[in-house]
Design a protein around this motif. Structure first.
Motif, PDB file in Angstrom:
ATOM      1  N   PRO A 192      -8.599   1.011  -3.224  1.00  0.00           N
ATOM      2  CA  PRO A 192      -8.939   1.135  -1.801  1.00  0.00           C
ATOM      3  C   PRO A 192      -7.683   1.437  -0.988  1.00  0.00           C
ATOM      4  O   PRO A 192      -6.583   1.015  -1.345  1.00  0.00           O
ATOM      5  CB  PRO A 192      -9.533  -0.235  -1.459  1.00  0.00           C
ATOM      6  CG  PRO A 192      -8.882  -1.167  -2.414  1.00  0.00           C
ATOM      7  CD  PRO A 192      -8.677  -0.377  -3.688  1.00  0.00           C
ATOM      8  N   LEU A 193      -7.850   2.158   0.104  1.00  0.00           N
ATOM      9  CA  LEU A 193      -6.689   2.455   0.943  1.00  0.00           C
ATOM     10  C   LEU A 193      -6.109   1.199   1.559  1.00  0.00           C
ATOM     11  O   LEU A 193      -4.916   1.116   1.832  1.00  0.00           O
ATOM     12  CB  LEU A 193      -7.084   3.451   2.049  1.00  0.00           C
ATOM     13  CG  LEU A 193      -7.592   4.803   1.532  1.00  0.00           C
ATOM     14  CD1 LEU A 193      -7.878   5.725   2.700  1.00  0.00           C
ATOM     15  CD2 LEU A 193      -6.606   5.435   0.574  1.00  0.00           C
ATOM     16  N   GLU A 194      -6.967   0.206   1.801  1.00  0.00           N
ATOM     17  CA  GLU A 194      -6.527  -1.102   2.268  1.00  0.00           C
ATOM     18  C   GLU A 194      -6.903  -2.123   1.220  1.00  0.00           C
ATOM     19  O   GLU A 194      -8.032  -2.087   0.699  1.00  0.00           O
ATOM     20  CB  GLU A 194      -7.176  -1.471   3.609  1.00  0.00           C
ATOM     21  CG  GLU A 194      -6.722  -0.615   4.766  1.00  0.00           C
ATOM     22  CD  GLU A 194      -5.265  -0.875   5.130  1.00  0.00           C
ATOM     23  OE1 GLU A 194      -4.766  -1.967   4.837  1.00  0.00           O
ATOM     24  OE2 GLU A 194      -4.628   0.040   5.690  1.00  0.00           O
ATOM     25  N   PRO A 195      -6.021  -3.063   0.874  1.00  0.00           N
ATOM     26  CA  PRO A 195      -6.350  -4.035  -0.186  1.00  0.00           C
ATOM     27  C   PRO A 195      -7.462  -4.957   0.239  1.00  0.00           C
ATOM     28  O   PRO A 195      -7.609  -5.304   1.402  1.00  0.00           O
ATOM     29  CB  PRO A 195      -5.031  -4.800  -0.387  1.00  0.00           C
ATOM     30  CG  PRO A 195      -4.335  -4.688   0.928  1.00  0.00           C
ATOM     31  CD  PRO A 195      -4.695  -3.319   1.457  1.00  0.00           C
ATOM     32  N   ARG A 196      -8.281  -5.362  -0.709  1.00  0.00           N
ATOM     33  CA  ARG A 196      -9.337  -6.326  -0.455  1.00  0.00           C
ATOM     34  C   ARG A 196      -9.509  -7.183  -1.693  1.00  0.00           C
ATOM     35  O   ARG A 196      -9.148  -6.763  -2.785  1.00  0.00           O
ATOM     36  CB  ARG A 196     -10.657  -5.633  -0.092  1.00  0.00           C
ATOM     37  CG  ARG A 196     -11.209  -4.691  -1.165  1.00  0.00           C
ATOM     38  CD  ARG A 196     -12.576  -4.174  -0.746  1.00  0.00           C
ATOM     39  NE  ARG A 196     -13.113  -3.249  -1.723  1.00  0.00           N
ATOM     40  CZ  ARG A 196     -13.067  -1.944  -1.621  1.00  0.00           C
ATOM     41  NH1 ARG A 196     -12.472  -1.403  -0.572  1.00  0.00           N
ATOM     42  NH2 ARG A 196     -13.594  -1.170  -2.547  1.00  0.00           N
ATOM     43  N   PRO A 197     -10.078  -8.404  -1.545  1.00  0.00           N
ATOM     44  CA  PRO A 197     -10.267  -9.260  -2.720  1.00  0.00           C
ATOM     45  C   PRO A 197     -11.128  -8.570  -3.749  1.00  0.00           C
ATOM     46  O   PRO A 197     -12.052  -7.825  -3.421  1.00  0.00           O
ATOM     47  CB  PRO A 197     -10.950 -10.515  -2.139  1.00  0.00           C
ATOM     48  CG  PRO A 197     -10.593 -10.499  -0.694  1.00  0.00           C
ATOM     49  CD  PRO A 197     -10.480  -9.059  -0.295  1.00  0.00           C
ATOM     50  N   SER A 198     -10.818  -8.861  -5.020  1.00  0.00           N
ATOM     51  CA  SER A 198     -11.542  -8.204  -6.096  1.00  0.00           C
ATOM     52  C   SER A 198     -13.007  -8.559  -6.113  1.00  0.00           C
ATOM     53  O   SER A 198     -13.844  -7.789  -6.550  1.00  0.00           O
ATOM     54  CB  SER A 198     -10.908  -8.562  -7.452  1.00  0.00           C
ATOM     55  OG  SER A 198     -10.916  -9.974  -7.638  1.00  0.00           O
ATOM     56  N   GLN A 200      -3.379  10.119   2.842  1.00  0.00           N
ATOM     57  CA  GLN A 200      -3.545   9.126   3.895  1.00  0.00           C
ATOM     58  C   GLN A 200      -2.569   7.983   3.677  1.00  0.00           C
ATOM     59  O   GLN A 200      -2.177   7.697   2.536  1.00  0.00           O
ATOM     60  CB  GLN A 200      -4.982   8.583   3.914  1.00  0.00           C
ATOM     61  CG  GLN A 200      -6.035   9.662   4.104  1.00  0.00           C
ATOM     62  CD  GLN A 200      -7.435   9.074   4.152  1.00  0.00           C
ATOM     63  OE1 GLN A 200      -7.643   7.973   4.656  1.00  0.00           O
ATOM     64  NE2 GLN A 200      -8.401   9.816   3.623  1.00  0.00           N
ATOM     65  N   PRO A 201      -2.160   7.328   4.754  1.00  0.00           N
ATOM     66  CA  PRO A 201      -1.227   6.195   4.599  1.00  0.00           C
ATOM     67  C   PRO A 201      -1.881   5.048   3.843  1.00  0.00           C
ATOM     68  O   PRO A 201      -3.060   4.758   4.032  1.00  0.00           O
ATOM     69  CB  PRO A 201      -0.891   5.805   6.044  1.00  0.00           C
ATOM     70  CG  PRO A 201      -2.037   6.323   6.862  1.00  0.00           C
ATOM     71  CD  PRO A 201      -2.505   7.570   6.175  1.00  0.00           C
ATOM     72  N   LEU A 202      -1.107   4.418   3.004  1.00  0.00           N
ATOM     73  CA  LEU A 202      -1.579   3.292   2.202  1.00  0.00           C
ATOM     74  C   LEU A 202      -0.895   2.019   2.664  1.00  0.00           C
ATOM     75  O   LEU A 202       0.219   2.047   3.181  1.00  0.00           O
ATOM     76  CB  LEU A 202      -1.285   3.525   0.716  1.00  0.00           C
ATOM     77  CG  LEU A 202      -1.813   4.827   0.096  1.00  0.00           C
ATOM     78  CD1 LEU A 202      -1.330   4.935  -1.346  1.00  0.00           C
ATOM     79  CD2 LEU A 202      -3.323   4.884   0.155  1.00  0.00           C
TER      80      LEU A 202
END
Length: 403
Positions: free
Chosen positions: A388-394, A295-297
């Protein structure tokens, strides 16, 4: 214009006090000649020298109303009572210095004094005025006296509120300035760590390759010069690749000064085959396994995944003492799991994580992922990360786990 005049008055407080004292002294002396028992006050008396002797000390007391407001309020109130005892009608104009001192107590002293001293002094003067002429309760003098103390209290409270508001605004501005400075320092620190991590990954990988290629070429130079020449050509490619990546990384620092500086795109998993092939001259065969539909990252996650694989394989060449490694990519619905494992004996001792493992862990946390590095039970070492495939805050993962 009014603000300019107010700033001028605040700049010369002693001049203001002397002028105010002279004006109120004259007002007290003139008011002593008025008859305030009638509906319209009229001049009916001559200037009394006793009033002058009392009015002058009351006016002089105003010179200290900023530093000793409570004491000066008591002094001016006593002077007002003394004038009333001489038979003059107590009114707001007759006790002007007391009103000014009451105003000073109202906003310069503590709240307890502000709520205690001015009302008591006002009540005492009002009672004295009523006892002096009980028949005329609503005479102009008594009304102006009561109104004067009420207005004094209102103005004092307004001034105190304004001073508190300005103090709060100044404190808020100072806090905002400190917060901005701390945020700037924090961002600078994060950027320094990011650049150091990027440089470490680039230098560690390419230097390991260059070292191995140079050592191999030196070993084969006499016995197999053709192979040595081929390895030296590969060494030139390795150093050129290192220089390109270093130029791209350093170019980020110069981007503000020269926004037209051409920069290479950040590496990602699309360059993974080329990365794995670069370890072949080191004698390390890397196999890859992909599970699930790729999947696209996002760019950040893509770069993080690439750097973690790069650093993990570089550590294999330096510490594992093996000729094979395995890279597994598992794509889930919203998660990418990357595992780099080897079956070597390993030369790193427990408790010595090194900057490579620290950098990989920081990279994973920066996009909201996690990383686990451990020795395998059957031998070898394994680095596993979930991104995650989309970045998110830790911190988002912790909140979701608490739910």
């Amino acid at each position: 214009m009014a603000r300019d005049w107010w700033q001028v008055l605040q700049r010369y407080p002693r001049t203001v006090d002397v002028t105010l004292a002279g004006a109120l002294c004259g007002l007290t002396i003139v008011s002593s000649t008025l008859d305030t028992t009638t509906s319209v006050p009229v001049f009916s008396r001559a200037i009394s020298p006793f009033v002058v002797l009392i009015a002058v000390p009351a006016a002089i007391a105003l010179l200290w109303h900023r530093t000793h407001p409570r004491t000066m309020l008591i002094v001016t109130t006593a002077c007002g009572l003394a004038i009333g005892a001489l038979g003059f009608d107590i009114s707001a104009s007759l006790v002007g210095p007391a009103l000014v001192c009451a105003y000073s107590v109202g906003w310069r002293s503590d709240r307890r004094s502000a709520h205690l001293y001015p009302p008591i002094c006002g009540i005492i003067l009002l009672i004295a005025a009523v006892l002096q002429s009980p028949g005329a309760l609503f005479a102009p003098g008594k009304v102006t006296l009561l109104t004067g103390f009420l207005l004094t209290g209102a103005f004092a409270e307004a001034t105190r509120s304004r001073q508190n508001y300005l103090a709060a605004m100044r404190a808020r501005a100072e806090l905002a300035e400190r917060t901005r400075e701390e945020e700037a320092r924090h961002r600078v620190g994060e950027e320094r760590v990011r650049i150091a991590r990027e440089l470490h990954d680039i230098v560690a990988h390419h230097m390991a390759l260059a070292h191995a290629q140079a050592s191999t070429a030196a070993y084969l130079l006499r016995s197999k010069p053709e192979q040595a020449q081929e390895i030296l050509d590969q060494l030139a490619d390795t150093t050129s690749s290192a220089l390109r990546e270093l130029k791209a990384t350093v170019g980020l620092l110069r981007q503000e000064d020269d926004p037209e500086t051409p920069l290479e795109p950040a590496p990602g998993l699309a360059r993974l085959p080329k990365l794995l092939a670069s370890f072949e001259p080191l004698g390390l065969e890397v196999s890859i396994s992909v599970t699930g539909e790729p999947q696209p990252l996002s760019p950040g996650v893509d770069l993080t995944a690439y750097r973690i694989v790069q650093e993990a394989l570089t550590n294999v060449t330096k510490h594992a003492g093996t000729q094979s490694a395995l890279v597994r990519l598992v794509y889930a619905q919203s998660l990418l799991t990357i595992t780099v494992s080897d079956s070597g004996h390993g030369s790193r001792q427990p408790g010595e994580p090194g900057y490579g493992l620290i950098g990989m862990n920081e990279r994973a946390l920066s996009v909201g992922g996690e990383l686990l590095a451990r020795y395998r039970q059957g031998g070898g070492f394994e680095v596993s990360t979930k991104l995650p495939l989309e970045p998110r805050p830790s911190g988002q993962d912790e909140k979701e786990s608490e739910r």
